[in-house]
Write a protein that holds these residues in place. Structure first.
Motif, PDB file in Angstrom:
ATOM      1  N   ILE A 137       0.836  -1.200   0.000  1.00 25.34           N
ATOM      2  CA  ILE A 137       0.000   0.000   0.000  1.00 25.34           C
ATOM      3  C   ILE A 137       0.870   1.249   0.000  1.00 25.34           C
ATOM      4  CG2 ILE A 137      -1.710   1.322   1.310  1.00 25.34           C
ATOM      5  CD1 ILE A 137      -2.682  -1.410   2.441  1.00 25.34           C
ATOM      6  N   THR A 138       1.884   1.262   0.870  1.00 26.81           N
ATOM      7  CA  THR A 138       2.807   2.402   0.947  1.00 26.81           C
ATOM      8  C   THR A 138       3.511   2.632  -0.379  1.00 26.81           C
ATOM      9  OG1 THR A 138       3.189   1.879   3.284  1.00 26.81           O
ATOM     10  CG2 THR A 138       4.774   3.351   2.216  1.00 26.81           C
ATOM     11  N   VAL A 159       1.097   4.189  -2.899  1.00 24.44           N
ATOM     12  CA  VAL A 159       0.864   5.601  -2.567  1.00 24.44           C
ATOM     13  C   VAL A 159       2.055   6.443  -3.023  1.00 24.44           C
ATOM     14  CG1 VAL A 159       0.638   7.245  -0.670  1.00 24.44           C
ATOM     15  CG2 VAL A 159      -0.715   5.148  -0.659  1.00 24.44           C
ATOM     16  N   ASN A 196      -3.741   8.605 -10.452  1.00 23.97           N
ATOM     17  CA  ASN A 196      -5.007   7.948 -10.129  1.00 23.97           C
ATOM     18  C   ASN A 196      -4.892   6.430 -10.261  1.00 23.97           C
ATOM     19  OD1 ASN A 196      -6.071  10.490  -9.779  1.00 23.97           O
ATOM     20  ND2 ASN A 196      -7.098  10.553 -11.761  1.00 23.97           N
ATOM     21  N   MET A 220      -2.877   5.116  -7.251  1.00 22.41           N
ATOM     22  CA  MET A 220      -3.680   5.270  -6.044  1.00 22.41           C
ATOM     23  C   MET A 220      -4.849   4.285  -6.038  1.00 22.41           C
ATOM     24  SD  MET A 220      -2.542   7.354  -3.814  1.00 22.41           S
ATOM     25  CE  MET A 220      -1.491   8.791  -3.558  1.00 22.41           C
ATOM     26  N   GLY A 221      -5.369   3.977  -7.214  1.00 22.47           N
ATOM     27  CA  GLY A 221      -6.414   2.969  -7.308  1.00 22.47           C
ATOM     28  C   GLY A 221      -5.908   1.602  -6.868  1.00 22.47           C
ATOM     29  N   ALA A 250      -3.470   1.195  -4.763  1.00 20.21           N
ATOM     30  CA  ALA A 250      -3.298   1.312  -3.308  1.00 20.21           C
ATOM     31  C   ALA A 250      -4.622   1.049  -2.596  1.00 20.21           C
ATOM     32  CB  ALA A 250      -2.767   2.705  -2.950  1.00 20.21           C
ATOM     33  N   ALA A 251      -5.705   1.605  -3.129  1.00 21.01           N
ATOM     34  CA  ALA A 251      -7.019   1.390  -2.529  1.00 21.01           C
ATOM     35  C   ALA A 251      -7.411  -0.081  -2.595  1.00 21.01           C
ATOM     36  CB  ALA A 251      -8.063   2.250  -3.249  1.00 21.01           C
ATOM     37  N   LEU A 252      -7.105  -0.728  -3.718  1.00 20.86           N
ATOM     38  CA  LEU A 252      -7.388  -2.160  -3.848  1.00 20.86           C
ATOM     39  C   LEU A 252      -6.648  -2.953  -2.784  1.00 20.86           C
ATOM     40  CD1 LEU A 252      -8.439  -4.688  -5.348  1.00 20.86           C
ATOM     41  CD2 LEU A 252      -6.441  -4.500  -6.859  1.00 20.86           C
ATOM     42  N   VAL A 265      -5.661  -1.913   0.116  1.00 21.59           N
ATOM     43  CA  VAL A 265      -6.245  -1.658   1.439  1.00 21.59           C
ATOM     44  C   VAL A 265      -7.350  -2.677   1.708  1.00 21.59           C
ATOM     45  CG1 VAL A 265      -7.631  -0.057   2.804  1.00 21.59           C
ATOM     46  CG2 VAL A 265      -5.646   0.793   1.539  1.00 21.59           C
ATOM     47  N   VAL A 266      -8.199  -2.877   0.708  1.00 22.27           N
ATOM     48  CA  VAL A 266      -9.282  -3.858   0.852  1.00 22.27           C
ATOM     49  C   VAL A 266      -8.711  -5.256   1.046  1.00 22.27           C
ATOM     50  CG1 VAL A 266     -11.268  -4.915  -0.300  1.00 22.27           C
ATOM     51  CG2 VAL A 266     -10.851  -2.454  -0.528  1.00 22.27           C
TER      52      VAL A 266
END
Length: 231
Positions: free
Chosen positions: A115-116, A119, A203, A206-207, A209-211, A213-214
């Motif tokens: 994730i880091t 980002v 974007n 970052m998308g 990264a969001a994936l 996180v889940v």
């Protein structure tokens, strides 16, 4: 080393497994299924380094005379350099706490690092697009360091866990299933990278990264269940 191999009984019959033993085998596979399914997403993002990261380096990074794909060389160098360090860190932690740092906890650290990493790439993408000039290649170099450390926490540890936690008669099968996650992850990486040319690179990363996180949230729950069954 061949002279040290155990003598193989060629032609010997495989033991016939009872229905209850086969049920136990299926239970073992099921306990690994959640972990391995989530590993697919790690490989899908890890393998962006050989596709979208190269394009990003070409278009948005100041590389100080290096070719865009040369940055990939950091990964194998860092793996060789950092593996002994991590082996000592895990050993030191275990001796200090008088208990082993669980494989799922190590892998959880890896997911947080992924994730880091994403980002970091996302911020670099936003900066490059908003400023209209190339940003320093140090951004992607830093991302390589982070993703390599994540690889040591997820890939190396996951392979060890697959072999160590599997019953003796299933070690090769479970290890093969682990390696199959790489195969599936490569296909998913290809599908993801097809989106890259059509969106802002910031974007896109970052998308991812969001994936992750889940995925990390789900892995936390799956990891706890796995430890409860396999301890």
């Amino acid at each position: 080393g061949k002279r040290h191999y155990p003598t193989e009984q060629v032609g010997s019959q495989r033991p016939v497994r009872t229905p209850s033993e086969k049920a136990k085998d299926r239970k073992v596979l099921t306990s690994f299924a959640g972990i391995f399914t989530l590993l697919v997403f790690f490989w899908a993002i890890f393998d962006q380094a050989s596709s979208t990261w190269v394009y990003f380096a070409r278009d948005y990074l100041e590389l100080y005379g290096m070719a865009p794909d040369m940055l990939q060389g950091l990964n194998p160098i860092l793996v060789v350099a950092l593996t002994p360090l991590f082996a000592n860190v895990w050993s030191w932690w275990g001796k200090r706490r008088n208990r082993e740092f669980s494989a799922t906890n190590k892998m959880m650290i890896g997911f947080i690092l992924v994730i880091t990493c994403m980002v970091t790439m996302g911020v670099a993408g936003w900066m490059a697009v908003s400023s209209g000039v190339k940003v320093s290649g140090i951004w992607e170099m830093a991302a390589y360091v982070i993703i390599t450390v994540a690889e040591l926490c997820i890939s190396v540890v996951g392979l060890e866990m697959a072999y160590d936690k599997a019953p003796k008669h299933m070690k090769s099968t479970i290890t093969a299933v682990f390696l199959f996650t790489v195969f599936v992850g490569n296909f998913l990486a290809g599908a993801m990278s097809a989106v890259y040319p059509h969106v802002n690179p910031g974007n896109y990363f970052m998308g991812l990264a969001a994936l992750m996180v889940v995925v990390a949230v789900i892995f936390r729950k799956v990891g706890k269940r796995f430890d409860a069954v396999n301890t």
